[in-house]
Design a protein around this motif. Structure first.
Motif, mmCIF file in Angstrom:
data_model
loop_
_atom_site.group_PDB
_atom_site.id
_atom_site.type_symbol
_atom_site.label_atom_id
_atom_site.label_comp_id
_atom_site.label_asym_id
_atom_site.label_seq_id
_atom_site.Cartn_x
_atom_site.Cartn_y
_atom_site.Cartn_z
ATOM 1 N N ARG A 5 0.864 -1.191 0.000
ATOM 2 C CA ARG A 5 0.000 0.000 0.000
ATOM 3 C C ARG A 5 0.892 1.229 0.000
ATOM 4 O O ARG A 5 1.800 1.327 0.824
ATOM 5 N N SER A 11 -3.091 10.488 -3.081
ATOM 6 C CA SER A 11 -3.778 9.229 -3.382
ATOM 7 C C SER A 11 -3.357 8.099 -2.454
ATOM 8 O O SER A 11 -2.416 8.222 -1.668
ATOM 9 N N SER A 13 -2.784 3.829 -3.117
ATOM 10 C CA SER A 13 -2.767 2.754 -4.109
ATOM 11 C C SER A 13 -2.438 1.440 -3.419
ATOM 12 O O SER A 13 -1.767 1.412 -2.396
ATOM 13 N N GLU A 14 -2.883 0.349 -4.029
ATOM 14 C CA GLU A 14 -2.637 -0.968 -3.460
ATOM 15 C C GLU A 14 -2.216 -1.932 -4.567
ATOM 16 O O GLU A 14 -2.799 -1.931 -5.648
ATOM 17 N N TYR A 15 -1.183 -2.743 -4.279
ATOM 18 C CA TYR A 15 -0.637 -3.674 -5.259
ATOM 19 C C TYR A 15 -0.285 -4.984 -4.565
ATOM 20 O O TYR A 15 -0.190 -5.040 -3.351
#
Length: 79
Positions: A5, A11, A13-15
Motif C-alpha cells: 500500500r 492518493s 494505491s494498493e498492489y
C-alpha cells in the motif's frame, strides 16, 4: 506475495508484489516475501516493485517512511 500500500498526499494505491526495491536512507534495499518486520525511512529515489505477473512498476519519491509486518508493506511518501 507482499501486499503493498502506497500513501501519498494525493492518493492511496494498493498492489501485490513478489519483490519491492526501496531507496533506504542509509542504503537501497530489497524486500521479499517472508522478510522480518521492519520500519525504515526513505530518501529521494525510486520505489520499484515486481508484481505477481512479473511486470515491474515504479514510483519516484522525494522522501518517505515504510513499515513491513507479515508481508503487508505500507509506504507513506512525498512525491
Amino acid at each position: 506475495m507482499i501486499k503493498l500500500r502506497i500513501y501519498t498526499p494525493e492518493s492511496r494505491s494498493e498492489y501485490e508484489a513478489d519483490a519491492v526495491y526501496l531507496p533506504g536512507s542509509y542504503a537501497p534495499f530489497e524486500v521479499l516475501p517472508g522478510h522480518a518486520p521492519i520500519i525504515s525511512t526513505l530518501t529521494g529515489g525510486v520505489v520499484r516493485w515486481i508484481n505477481t505477473g512479473g511486470e515491474e512498476s515504479s514510483l519516484a519519491i522525494r522522501s518517505g517512511v515504510m513499515r513491513l509486518d507479515s508481508d503487508m508493506m505500507e509506504i507513506c511518501a512525498e512525491i
